[in-house]
Scaffold this active site. Structure first.
Site, PDB file in Angstrom:
ATOM      1  N   GLU A   1       0.826  -1.212   0.000  1.00  0.00           N
ATOM      2  CA  GLU A   1       0.000   0.000   0.000  1.00  0.00           C
ATOM      3  C   GLU A   1       0.863   1.266   0.000  1.00  0.00           C
ATOM      4  O   GLU A   1       0.639   2.193   0.770  1.00  0.00           O
ATOM      5  CB  GLU A   1      -0.960  -0.011   1.195  1.00  0.00           C
ATOM      6  CG  GLU A   1      -1.920  -1.187   1.145  1.00  0.00           C
ATOM      7  CD  GLU A   1      -3.000  -1.171   2.225  1.00  0.00           C
ATOM      8  OE1 GLU A   1      -2.740  -0.591   3.292  1.00  0.00           O
ATOM      9  OE2 GLU A   1      -4.072  -1.737   1.991  1.00  0.00           O
TER      10      GLU A   1
ATOM     11  N   ASP B   1      -8.381  -8.965   3.781  1.00  0.00           N
ATOM     12  CA  ASP B   1      -8.163  -7.848   4.699  1.00  0.00           C
ATOM     13  C   ASP B   1      -9.238  -7.742   5.781  1.00  0.00           C
ATOM     14  O   ASP B   1     -10.113  -6.882   5.679  1.00  0.00           O
ATOM     15  CB  ASP B   1      -8.129  -6.552   3.860  1.00  0.00           C
ATOM     16  CG  ASP B   1      -7.447  -5.428   4.590  1.00  0.00           C
ATOM     17  OD1 ASP B   1      -7.098  -5.616   5.754  1.00  0.00           O
ATOM     18  OD2 ASP B   1      -7.273  -4.353   3.988  1.00  0.00           O
TER      19      ASP B   1
ATOM     20  N   GLU C   1     -12.860  -2.063  11.760  1.00  0.00           N
ATOM     21  CA  GLU C   1     -12.806  -1.325  10.501  1.00  0.00           C
ATOM     22  C   GLU C   1     -13.876  -1.803   9.517  1.00  0.00           C
ATOM     23  O   GLU C   1     -14.511  -1.001   8.843  1.00  0.00           O
ATOM     24  CB  GLU C   1     -11.411  -1.485   9.868  1.00  0.00           C
ATOM     25  CG  GLU C   1     -11.304  -0.847   8.499  1.00  0.00           C
ATOM     26  CD  GLU C   1      -9.915  -1.000   7.876  1.00  0.00           C
ATOM     27  OE1 GLU C   1      -9.003  -1.539   8.539  1.00  0.00           O
ATOM     28  OE2 GLU C   1      -9.747  -0.575   6.720  1.00  0.00           O
TER      29      GLU C   1
HETATM   30  C1  BDP Z   1      -6.229  -2.029   5.775  1.00  0.00           C
HETATM   31  C2  BDP Z   1      -6.545  -0.693   6.339  1.00  0.00           C
HETATM   32  C3  BDP Z   1      -5.369   0.249   6.293  1.00  0.00           C
HETATM   33  C4  BDP Z   1      -4.150  -0.410   6.885  1.00  0.00           C
HETATM   34  C5  BDP Z   1      -3.906  -1.751   6.220  1.00  0.00           C
HETATM   35  C6  BDP Z   1      -2.775  -2.529   6.865  1.00  0.00           C
HETATM   36  O1  BDP Z   1      -7.620  -0.136   5.613  1.00  0.00           O
HETATM   37  O2  BDP Z   1      -5.733   1.414   6.989  1.00  0.00           O
HETATM   38  O3  BDP Z   1      -3.040   0.402   6.776  1.00  0.00           O
HETATM   39  O4  BDP Z   1      -5.064  -2.546   6.327  1.00  0.00           O
HETATM   40  O5  BDP Z   1      -3.084  -3.471   7.571  1.00  0.00           O
HETATM   41  O6  BDP Z   1      -7.275  -2.878   6.132  1.00  0.00           O
HETATM   42  O7  BDP Z   1      -1.618  -2.222   6.645  1.00  0.00           O
END
Ligand code: BDP
Length: 705
Positions: free
Chosen positions: A290, A364, A392
């Protein structure tokens, strides 16, 4: 009933109301003898005095001699040295910070012993002893022997240095970085107490989307203060590090893990950290994921990156928790497969102080996912679990969703890696592959809200994470039972209904959000509410990528005719899941693209079943509301009203999810709602146009908005 704001969590120590029991407790528990003085023993003693005095409604004090009713508190070696008691037979199975709680006759006197191999073990035993009384367990006979199944039991705080919390729904960060190290909030101690009471022994202080500044001397001195407060409670501090820190704060031109200057920089940084925090736990790293920097920026592997840091930490006993949450939209491969593809070739290449931290499922933290295929496939590398406690994808802190069943579903899943009985739990506790290092992490749901977690019931998710981290074989229901007794009351008329609310809540959320294996169809970015129509931006962040709805059907084909993600699992699972008819229905659309008119086990078509599930989710929330209303006189007004109002919002959100998703999917299925169905009150367009601008928790410092 006295109003409560929830600050005390499950450590309320309310006076025992049961008359017969309190008489027994008062007769049997007289005073406390502490074997020695040390910061941890002081904490254990104070907790026991505080807890027992409140629970029994009588002042409990310490003593020097041993009388009938004395509770001896001390490590095994101290008790044995000072008294002629041989504790060896009690300790045969005890390891690490395990403990023993016994009732025994010593020189003709009826006494209690709370002991461990370590002082932290004694502290854990103390909390367990208090829990017995909090949950009204008779103390005769008493012989409890417990050891943790997993060594590192860690909370991951996604807290930013500016006080915001990524995916945090309970206010700001607990860590007041601005006023640290000068001002030490009393909450730090209460946080540590709560964690120690459930056996959590580590805290990563900062967001996995890390800011390099947390490694500067200024912030290390702030972290040191937290480490000092946490130390007597057995909690180590860890930091999340940004791979590009050598460039950002070290003035180097590269962060290449093979570069000599970079290696030296990390070594010096680690040595500096241990000079400030001698028992520092180690690093967690989110690399090449990401948008985060990582070793691949220099053509190096994840193992090269992890090992470089592990080398630096090794002399001090520190560990690296290297995240497997790695995927890249430039790679034209099902996102669910990418972490596996990336890490399997690296199996066996990591240093022995590296753990690979794997999310419970391959995408996720969704309301339901199959277990991550890396569990059972990486046999030469210790894997640690990453759960998300903060909700979340499960209604933020507004929805009552007890995560015990979700955690258990994953931990109990059989990977068949070494034949039947190769559960995920046995992989992370090290027993399947004889790993020396074991760990489990939970993304914390804690903030500055007075009740810590935003929703009174979200405290139960912090609690169940800790209890399962200690012993993943415990049941979700038995943990809920403990928690309800301590947090609300031991009264049966409250216990049964609240337990049923909690135990049904996760399936309810799955049903009103993502039934039958649907996933990742929430609104973009903030993830609040439904967004099955999201189709713009990075493909692997859209909903259409995941549900693949079209006129012929719905679902992601991950069998051999599709992405074949299924091939990453063991054969028995492949065989079972490959066929639409034998694949568990609750994961059907995860693995298959299924036609709208497929006959389901219920006799309904897929379309009807989808309608049925969404409605069942809404109904379950309505039922929770009724149940909660029915116990109004058993909960103090402050907490009752807070939960009641939240459940009202939850019902509205469940209806919103159901209506928006079904109207959207109907535009593909072109099928009518079943006869007598509770129809959506708005059009699809209405739901699509709904915008939410200020949803909490979207503070990723590296995403430009
Ligand atoms: C996702 C979240 C994000 C996190 C990412 C992670 O939306 O905010 O940074 O996981 O785990 O689910 O790195």
């Amino acid at each position: 009933m006295k109003n409560e704001d929830g600050y005390s969590l499950w450590l309320r120590y309310f006076r025992v109301k049961d008359n017969a029991l309190i008489e027994d407790y008062r007769r049997d528990l007289i005073n406390i003898k502490v074997m020695k003085s040390s910061p941890t023993m002081e904490v254990a003693k104070d907790e026991l005095i505080r807890g027992l005095s409140c629970l029994l409604g009588r002042e409990i004090t310490t003593c020097t001699g041993i009388k009938k009713g004395t509770i001896i508190l001390g490590v095994k070696a101290d008790i044995e040295a000072q008294h002629s008691i041989n504790l060896e037979p009690e300790f045969t199975t005890i390891v690490g910070d395990g403990y023993v709680i016994i009732r025994t006759i010593y020189e003709g006197k009826d006494i209690f012993i709370i002991s461990g191999l370590s002082e932290i073990g004694v502290l854990y035993g103390t909390f367990h002893f208090l829990r017995l009384i909090q949950t009204h367990v008779p103390l005769n006979p008493l012989s409890i022997k417990k050891s943790p199944k997993i060594q590192l039991r860690i909370l991951n705080h996604w807290d930013n240095l500016d006080g915001t919390v990524e995916r945090g729904y309970a206010g700001c960060s607990l860590w007041d970085w601005h006023r640290l190290p000068g001002l030490i909030s009393p909450r730090y101690k209460d946080y540590a107490r709560a964690n120690a009471s459930i056996g959590i022994n580590g805290a990563v202080l900062n967001n996995v989307n890390a800011n390099s500044l947390s490694l500067t001397i200024e912030y290390l001195e702030k972290a040191k203060v937290l480490a000092d407060v946490f130390r007597p409670y057995g909690i180590k501090v860890y930091l999340s590090v940004r791979f590009s820190a050598p460039m950002e704060i070290g003035g180097l031109k590269t962060s290449d893990p093979k570069d000599k200057k970079v290696i030296f920089w990390w070594k010096s940084k680690v040595s500096e950290i241990y000079g400030i925090i001698p028992d520092f736990g180690g690093f967690i790293v989110k690399a090449n994921s990401e948008g985060q920097p990582g070793p691949q920026d220099y053509g190096r592997s994840q193992a090269d990156g992890a090992n470089m840091l592990a080398h630096a930490l090794k002399p001090y006993g520190g560990v690296v928790m290297w995240r497997a949450f790695v995927y890249d939209f430039n790679i034209k491969e099902d996102r669910a497969k990418q972490a596996f593809n990336e890490f399997i070739p690296l199996d066996g290449m990591f240093m022995d102080n590296v753990l690979i931290q794997v999310k419970n499922g391959p995408i996720d933290f969704q309301p339901r996912e199959p277990f991550h295929p890396l569990f059972g496939a990486m046999k030469e590398t210790p894997l640690m679990m990453e759960f998300q406690i903060t909700q979340e994808y499960l209604g933020l802190a507004t929805n009552l969703v007890y995560l015990g069943p979700l955690f258990k579903e994953c931990l109990d899943s059989d990977t068949y890696a070494e034949g039947k009985g190769s559960s995920v739990g046995r992989i992370i506790d090290g027993s399947l592959y004889n790993n020396k290092l074991t760990g489990i992490a939970g993304v914390a749901n804690i903030g500055t809200d007075r009740n810590w977690c935003g929703h009174h019931f979200a405290q139960g998710n912090w609690y169940v994470f800790g209890r399962l981290a200690w012993d993943h074989t415990l049941g979700a229901e038995e943990i809920a039972d403990e928690w309800i007794r301590m947090t609300f009351s031991n009264c049966r008329e409250l216990l049964n209904p609240v337990s049923s609310m909690m135990m049904t809540s996760r399936e309810a959320a799955v049903n009103y959000m993502t039934p039958l294996g649907l996933h990742h169809i929430m609104a973009h970015n903030h993830h609040y509410g439904p967004g099955p129509w999201v189709d713009q931006g990075r493909p692997d962040w859209t909903s259409t990528y995941y549900h693949q709805a079209d006129p012929s059907g719905i679902g992601f084909d991950r069998t051999v005719t599709g992405s074949n993600a299924l091939s990453q699992y063991s054969l028995p699972i492949q065989e079972l899941y490959a066929n639409e008819d034998t694949c568990p229905e609750n994961l059907l659309l995860w693995f298959h693209h299924v036609s709208w008119d497929k006959q389901m086990k219920s006799g309904r078509t897929l379309w009807e079943e989808l309608c049925f599930k969404y409605e069942a989710g809404v109904e379950a929330v309505r039922k929770m509301r009724q149940t909660w209303d029915s116990i109004k006189d058993k909960v103090d007004e402050e907490r009752f009203t807070h939960v009641q109002a939240s459940l009202g919002i939850q019902e509205q959100e469940a209806i919103w999810w159901k209506s928006a998703c079904l109207l959207y999917f109907q535009s593909f299925s072109r099928l009518p709602f079943p006869k007598g169905y509770d129809l959506p009150t708005h059009t699809l367009d209405y739901y699509k146009k709904k915008r939410h601008y200020f949803v909490p928790g979207i503070y990723n410092p590296f995403i430009k908005k």
